[in-house]
Motif scaffolding. Structure first.
Motif, PDB file in Angstrom:
ATOM      1  N   THR A  36      -0.144   3.278 -16.563  1.00 16.42           N
ATOM      2  CA  THR A  36      -0.285   3.970 -15.287  1.00 16.42           C
ATOM      3  C   THR A  36      -0.346   2.982 -14.137  1.00 16.42           C
ATOM      4  O   THR A  36       0.218   3.217 -13.069  1.00 16.42           O
ATOM      5  N   ILE A  37      -0.984   1.850 -14.344  1.00 16.50           N
ATOM      6  CA  ILE A  37      -1.302   0.951 -13.242  1.00 16.50           C
ATOM      7  C   ILE A  37      -0.553  -0.373 -13.252  1.00 16.50           C
ATOM      8  O   ILE A  37      -0.501  -1.071 -12.248  1.00 16.50           O
ATOM      9  N   GLU A  38       0.071  -0.752 -14.366  1.00 12.81           N
ATOM     10  CA  GLU A  38       0.619  -2.106 -14.500  1.00 12.81           C
ATOM     11  C   GLU A  38       1.666  -2.462 -13.439  1.00 12.81           C
ATOM     12  O   GLU A  38       1.626  -3.553 -12.872  1.00 12.81           O
ATOM     13  N   THR A  39       2.589  -1.590 -13.160  1.00 14.27           N
ATOM     14  CA  THR A  39       3.621  -1.886 -12.157  1.00 14.27           C
ATOM     15  C   THR A  39       2.995  -2.002 -10.775  1.00 14.27           C
ATOM     16  O   THR A  39       3.338  -2.890  -9.996  1.00 14.27           O
ATOM     17  N   ASP A  83       3.440  -5.394  -8.720  1.00 13.97           N
ATOM     18  CA  ASP A  83       4.231  -5.340  -7.494  1.00 13.97           C
ATOM     19  C   ASP A  83       3.423  -5.694  -6.247  1.00 13.97           C
ATOM     20  O   ASP A  83       3.974  -6.156  -5.255  1.00 13.97           O
ATOM     21  N   ASN A  84       2.115  -5.450  -6.291  1.00 16.19           N
ATOM     22  CA  ASN A  84       1.276  -5.670  -5.117  1.00 16.19           C
ATOM     23  C   ASN A  84       0.353  -6.877  -5.247  1.00 16.19           C
ATOM     24  O   ASN A  84      -0.436  -7.142  -4.338  1.00 16.19           O
ATOM     25  N   GLY A  85       0.432  -7.599  -6.365  1.00 13.70           N
ATOM     26  CA  GLY A  85      -0.378  -8.805  -6.555  1.00 13.70           C
ATOM     27  C   GLY A  85      -1.872  -8.545  -6.509  1.00 13.70           C
ATOM     28  O   GLY A  85      -2.635  -9.355  -5.980  1.00 13.70           O
ATOM     29  N   ILE A  86      -2.288  -7.420  -7.057  1.00 19.04           N
ATOM     30  CA  ILE A  86      -3.699  -7.030  -7.017  1.00 19.04           C
ATOM     31  C   ILE A  86      -4.412  -7.569  -8.263  1.00 19.04           C
ATOM     32  O   ILE A  86      -3.917  -7.412  -9.378  1.00 19.04           O
ATOM     33  N   PRO A  87      -5.589  -8.178  -8.082  1.00 19.01           N
ATOM     34  CA  PRO A  87      -6.364  -8.631  -9.244  1.00 19.01           C
ATOM     35  C   PRO A  87      -6.641  -7.466 -10.190  1.00 19.01           C
ATOM     36  O   PRO A  87      -6.969  -6.354  -9.759  1.00 19.01           O
ATOM     37  N   ARG A 130       3.070   6.467  -6.390  1.00 18.08           N
ATOM     38  CA  ARG A 130       2.319   7.072  -5.285  1.00 18.08           C
ATOM     39  C   ARG A 130       1.031   6.311  -4.979  1.00 18.08           C
ATOM     40  O   ARG A 130       0.479   6.457  -3.898  1.00 18.08           O
ATOM     41  N   LEU A 131       0.573   5.480  -5.883  1.00 17.83           N
ATOM     42  CA  LEU A 131      -0.671   4.733  -5.664  1.00 17.83           C
ATOM     43  C   LEU A 131      -0.558   3.730  -4.534  1.00 17.83           C
ATOM     44  O   LEU A 131      -1.574   3.282  -3.995  1.00 17.83           O
ATOM     45  N   GLU A 132       0.659   3.381  -4.154  1.00 19.02           N
ATOM     46  CA  GLU A 132       0.853   2.364  -3.128  1.00 19.02           C
ATOM     47  C   GLU A 132       0.320   2.790  -1.757  1.00 19.02           C
ATOM     48  O   GLU A 132       0.144   1.951  -0.874  1.00 19.02           O
ATOM     49  N   SER A 133       0.014   4.058  -1.552  1.00 14.76           N
ATOM     50  CA  SER A 133      -0.514   4.511  -0.263  1.00 14.76           C
ATOM     51  C   SER A 133      -2.004   4.218  -0.104  1.00 14.76           C
ATOM     52  O   SER A 133      -2.566   4.433   0.965  1.00 14.76           O
ATOM     53  N   TYR A 134      -2.661   3.712  -1.143  1.00 19.11           N
ATOM     54  CA  TYR A 134      -4.087   3.414  -1.094  1.00 19.11           C
ATOM     55  C   TYR A 134      -4.320   1.919  -0.877  1.00 19.11           C
ATOM     56  O   TYR A 134      -3.566   1.086  -1.373  1.00 19.11           O
ATOM     57  N   GLN A 135      -5.359   1.579  -0.145  1.00 14.59           N
ATOM     58  CA  GLN A 135      -5.726   0.183   0.129  1.00 14.59           C
ATOM     59  C   GLN A 135      -6.661  -0.293  -0.981  1.00 14.59           C
ATOM     60  O   GLN A 135      -7.878  -0.226  -0.841  1.00 14.59           O
TER      61      GLN A 135
END
Length: 180
Positions: A50-53, A57-61, A30-35
């Protein structure tokens, strides 16, 4: 800057190496809805899982910061820990053997938040734990205390918009809280 304060998903326990439950692993999508432009996490396994995937998946630093680890109430096994924890919301300098006071714990969080505010990102997420999260929220919303901590869910997400004149932590995801 917008700061998303994320409480980790449901875990099997409180130890630093406690893993997420099957339910906990499903809700992190569900975190994918946030910028979110950068993520910083507690070193505890449940926060990292909680956050690794999401970051992969989104290439976030992504980085880990010790200041996001859960607050230690005491190094002793306190049978009345809940009562003692409640006392630390009233007397924020109260400190038990081997533990941190509420003020000591929140100060490490504020130090990190101030560093993030000096950065170039317009949107950052921190992944942390319930007690330390509630102390940070209390710093911006003084009416958020022990009762509200007890009603946090796993996961839970609050947003602070530092671009706003009125800096408040607003719940954007989690079970409904009734402020009393």
């Amino acid at each position: 800057m917008k700061l998303y304060i994320i409480r980790h998903c449901e875990a099997e326990g409180q130890a630093p190496e406690a893993m997420l439950t099957a339910v906990g692993m499903e809700v992190r999508k569900r975190l994918e809805s946030y910028q979110i432009e950068q993520v910083i996490s507690s070193p505890y396994k449940r926060a990292l899982q909680t956050i690794e995937t999401f970051v992969q998946d989104n290439g976030i630093p992504f980085k880990v910061d010790e200041r996001l680890k859960e607050r230690v109430l005491s190094s002793e096994n306190l049978t009345d820990w809940l009562e003692k924890l409640q006392q630390t919301y009233i007397d924020q300098d109260l400190k038990f053997d081997g533990g941190e006071s509420s003020n000591e714990a929140v100060n490490r969080m504020i130090e990190l938040v101030n560093e993030l505010r000096q950065g170039n990102n317009s949107s950052v997420a921190i992944v942390t734990h319930g007690n330390i999260m509630s102390l940070l929220i209390n710093h911006y919303n003084s009416d958020f205390g022990f009762h509200e901590w007890k009603q946090l869910s796993n996961p839970d997400v609050y947003e602070i918009d530092f671009n706003s004149k009125d800096i408040k932590a607003n719940r954007i995801w989690g079970n409904e809280i009734e402020f009393i």
